[in-house]
Design a protein around this motif. Structure first.
Motif, PDB file in Angstrom:
ATOM      1  N   ASP A 181     -38.145 -36.454  23.095  1.00  0.00           N
ATOM      2  CA  ASP A 181     -39.192 -35.659  22.472  1.00  0.00           C
ATOM      3  C   ASP A 181     -38.611 -34.802  21.353  1.00  0.00           C
ATOM      4  OD1 ASP A 181     -37.783 -33.892  24.004  1.00  0.00           O
ATOM      5  OD2 ASP A 181     -39.479 -33.196  25.200  1.00  0.00           O
ATOM      6  N   LEU A 182     -39.456 -33.956  20.785  1.00  0.00           N
ATOM      7  CA  LEU A 182     -39.070 -33.096  19.672  1.00  0.00           C
ATOM      8  C   LEU A 182     -37.996 -32.087  20.077  1.00  0.00           C
ATOM      9  CD1 LEU A 182     -39.640 -32.039  16.776  1.00  0.00           C
ATOM     10  CD2 LEU A 182     -41.377 -30.565  17.781  1.00  0.00           C
ATOM     11  N   VAL A 183     -37.999 -31.666  21.324  1.00  0.00           N
ATOM     12  CA  VAL A 183     -37.032 -30.666  21.790  1.00  0.00           C
ATOM     13  C   VAL A 183     -35.604 -31.200  21.653  1.00  0.00           C
ATOM     14  CG1 VAL A 183     -36.292 -29.321  23.793  1.00  0.00           C
ATOM     15  CG2 VAL A 183     -38.719 -29.622  23.333  1.00  0.00           C
ATOM     16  N   ASN A 184     -35.394 -32.464  22.005  1.00  0.00           N
ATOM     17  CA  ASN A 184     -34.058 -33.052  21.872  1.00  0.00           C
ATOM     18  C   ASN A 184     -33.584 -33.026  20.427  1.00  0.00           C
ATOM     19  OD1 ASN A 184     -33.891 -33.669  24.581  1.00  0.00           O
ATOM     20  ND2 ASN A 184     -34.687 -35.724  24.319  1.00  0.00           N
ATOM     21  N   THR A 185     -34.463 -33.398  19.519  1.00  0.00           N
ATOM     22  CA  THR A 185     -34.092 -33.444  18.104  1.00  0.00           C
ATOM     23  C   THR A 185     -33.775 -32.059  17.568  1.00  0.00           C
ATOM     24  OG1 THR A 185     -35.540 -35.361  17.865  1.00  0.00           O
ATOM     25  CG2 THR A 185     -34.836 -34.277  15.849  1.00  0.00           C
ATOM     26  N   VAL A 186     -34.598 -31.067  17.912  1.00  0.00           N
ATOM     27  CA  VAL A 186     -34.368 -29.702  17.435  1.00  0.00           C
ATOM     28  C   VAL A 186     -33.080 -29.137  18.032  1.00  0.00           C
ATOM     29  CG1 VAL A 186     -35.276 -27.354  17.439  1.00  0.00           C
ATOM     30  CG2 VAL A 186     -36.791 -29.258  16.956  1.00  0.00           C
ATOM     31  N   GLY A 241     -29.962 -25.987  10.935  1.00  0.00           N
ATOM     32  CA  GLY A 241     -29.965 -27.350  11.458  1.00  0.00           C
ATOM     33  C   GLY A 241     -31.174 -27.635  12.324  1.00  0.00           C
ATOM     34  N   GLY A 242     -31.564 -26.684  13.174  1.00  0.00           N
ATOM     35  CA  GLY A 242     -32.749 -26.862  14.012  1.00  0.00           C
ATOM     36  C   GLY A 242     -34.015 -26.962  13.193  1.00  0.00           C
ATOM     37  N   ILE A 243     -34.134 -26.104  12.177  1.00  0.00           N
ATOM     38  CA  ILE A 243     -35.315 -26.141  11.316  1.00  0.00           C
ATOM     39  C   ILE A 243     -35.346 -27.437  10.514  1.00  0.00           C
ATOM     40  CG2 ILE A 243     -36.394 -25.070   9.297  1.00  0.00           C
ATOM     41  CD1 ILE A 243     -35.469 -22.354  10.443  1.00  0.00           C
ATOM     42  N   ALA A 244     -34.197 -27.874  10.032  1.00  0.00           N
ATOM     43  CA  ALA A 244     -34.146 -29.130   9.270  1.00  0.00           C
ATOM     44  C   ALA A 244     -34.520 -30.321  10.148  1.00  0.00           C
ATOM     45  CB  ALA A 244     -32.752 -29.323   8.682  1.00  0.00           C
ATOM     46  N   ALA A 245     -34.048 -30.342  11.383  1.00  0.00           N
ATOM     47  CA  ALA A 245     -34.390 -31.444  12.285  1.00  0.00           C
ATOM     48  C   ALA A 245     -35.880 -31.441  12.617  1.00  0.00           C
ATOM     49  CB  ALA A 245     -33.560 -31.348  13.563  1.00  0.00           C
ATOM     50  N   ALA A 246     -36.431 -30.265  12.886  1.00  0.00           N
ATOM     51  CA  ALA A 246     -37.867 -30.174  13.169  1.00  0.00           C
ATOM     52  C   ALA A 246     -38.683 -30.577  11.941  1.00  0.00           C
ATOM     53  CB  ALA A 246     -38.233 -28.758  13.605  1.00  0.00           C
ATOM     54  N   GLY A 247     -38.236 -30.159  10.763  1.00  0.00           N
ATOM     55  CA  GLY A 247     -38.930 -30.552   9.537  1.00  0.00           C
ATOM     56  C   GLY A 247     -38.871 -32.051   9.295  1.00  0.00           C
ATOM     57  N   ALA A 248     -37.727 -32.663   9.614  1.00  0.00           N
ATOM     58  CA  ALA A 248     -37.607 -34.113   9.440  1.00  0.00           C
ATOM     59  C   ALA A 248     -38.537 -34.857  10.391  1.00  0.00           C
ATOM     60  CB  ALA A 248     -36.161 -34.545   9.666  1.00  0.00           C
ATOM     61  N   ALA A 278     -41.349 -33.635  11.698  1.00  0.00           N
ATOM     62  CA  ALA A 278     -42.711 -33.384  11.234  1.00  0.00           C
ATOM     63  C   ALA A 278     -43.043 -34.237  10.016  1.00  0.00           C
ATOM     64  CB  ALA A 278     -42.883 -31.902  10.913  1.00  0.00           C
ATOM     65  N   ALA A 279     -42.097 -34.374   9.099  1.00  0.00           N
ATOM     66  CA  ALA A 279     -42.331 -35.210   7.922  1.00  0.00           C
ATOM     67  C   ALA A 279     -42.498 -36.673   8.310  1.00  0.00           C
ATOM     68  CB  ALA A 279     -41.175 -35.053   6.932  1.00  0.00           C
ATOM     69  N   LYS A 280     -41.713 -37.130   9.268  1.00  0.00           N
ATOM     70  CA  LYS A 280     -41.832 -38.520   9.735  1.00  0.00           C
ATOM     71  C   LYS A 280     -43.204 -38.768  10.348  1.00  0.00           C
ATOM     72  CE  LYS A 280     -39.781 -41.784  12.969  1.00  0.00           C
ATOM     73  NZ  LYS A 280     -38.797 -41.967  14.026  1.00  0.00           N
ATOM     74  N   GLN A 281     -43.678 -37.816  11.170  1.00  0.00           N
ATOM     75  CA  GLN A 281     -44.996 -37.963  11.779  1.00  0.00           C
ATOM     76  C   GLN A 281     -46.107 -37.925  10.731  1.00  0.00           C
ATOM     77  OE1 GLN A 281     -45.512 -38.837  14.883  1.00  0.00           O
ATOM     78  NE2 GLN A 281     -43.313 -38.797  15.232  1.00  0.00           N
ATOM     79  N   ALA A 282     -45.953 -37.076   9.718  1.00  0.00           N
ATOM     80  CA  ALA A 282     -46.956 -37.008   8.655  1.00  0.00           C
ATOM     81  C   ALA A 282     -46.990 -38.306   7.856  1.00  0.00           C
ATOM     82  CB  ALA A 282     -46.665 -35.822   7.731  1.00  0.00           C
ATOM     83  N   VAL A 283     -45.829 -38.863   7.583  1.00  0.00           N
ATOM     84  CA  VAL A 283     -45.788 -40.130   6.853  1.00  0.00           C
ATOM     85  C   VAL A 283     -46.418 -41.241   7.682  1.00  0.00           C
ATOM     86  CG1 VAL A 283     -44.220 -41.921   6.003  1.00  0.00           C
ATOM     87  CG2 VAL A 283     -43.851 -39.546   5.373  1.00  0.00           C
ATOM     88  N   LYS A 284     -46.127 -41.281   8.978  1.00  0.00           N
ATOM     89  CA  LYS A 284     -46.735 -42.291   9.855  1.00  0.00           C
ATOM     90  C   LYS A 284     -48.256 -42.168   9.882  1.00  0.00           C
ATOM     91  CE  LYS A 284     -43.347 -43.430  13.413  1.00  0.00           C
ATOM     92  NZ  LYS A 284     -43.048 -43.267  14.848  1.00  0.00           N
TER      93      LYS A 284
END
Length: 180
Positions: free
Chosen positions: A129-134, A160-167, A169-175
């Motif tokens: 989930d998102l928690v692992n990535t952040v 790094g946590g903000i960048a991972a969460a942003g990445a 979120a951007a992936k989900q928005a693109v999908k």
């Protein structure tokens, strides 16, 4: 043996049995991925080693390209009047190569650390989930800057946590919004 009338030997023809097969049967390829084991088809995620290679390679390649561009621009700007074209080209190539290697190695190491930490968290928490990535982004930033002191490590961890969460979120928005 070279006599064409010799009937003991026949010419090899690999397509002799395919003449009566319709062309659509020849090229009827599956549209879904094929798996050797049924357990692999249930997992909708790359394995840890695929992630490790993907993040490390992508990080190194993007860092090398960005660093090469930055170094080349620095090389163009640092040209002195009166230099020959050969010297200017040499300066641009040297500075681009130096900065490209430096940026590529740094981003490759970040990708390596991120992939390892994320895969470890997925295995440890038994969920993806998102928690692992952040947490992986936070840990990667903190470990990467740990030698500079605790304050620098904390700031890099937050970035790094903000960048991972942003990445993510951007992936989900693109999908969701980009028809691919």
């Amino acid at each position: 043996m070279n006599d064409p009338n010799d009937h003991k030997y026949r010419k090899y023809h690999p397509y002799q049995d395919l003449y009566n097969v319709p062309a659509q049967n020849l090229y009827n390829l599956p549209t879904s991925p094929e798996f050797l084991f049924q357990e692999e088809s249930l997992n909708q995620r790359r394995s840890w080693s695929e992630n490790l290679q993907y993040y490390t390679g992508t990080g190194y390649l993007s860092g090398a390209i960005l660093g090469g561009a930055k170094g080349s621009i620095e090389g163009i700007r640092s040209a002195e009047p009166g230099e020959t074209l050969k010297l200017r080209v040499n300066r641009v190539l040297n500075s681009g190569g130096h900065a490209g290697r430096k940026f590529g190695n740094n981003l490759g190491v970040l990708g390596l650390m991120f992939a390892g930490i994320e895969s470890g968290l997925i295995h440890w928490r038994d969920t993806d989930d998102l928690v692992n990535t952040v947490l992986a982004g936070l840990s990667t930033g903190a470990i990467y800057r740990a030698a500079k002191g605790p304050r620098s490590a904390a700031i890099a961890g937050v970035i790094g946590g903000i960048a991972a969460a942003g990445a993510v979120a951007a992936k989900q928005a693109v999908k969701r919004y980009v028809p691919i």
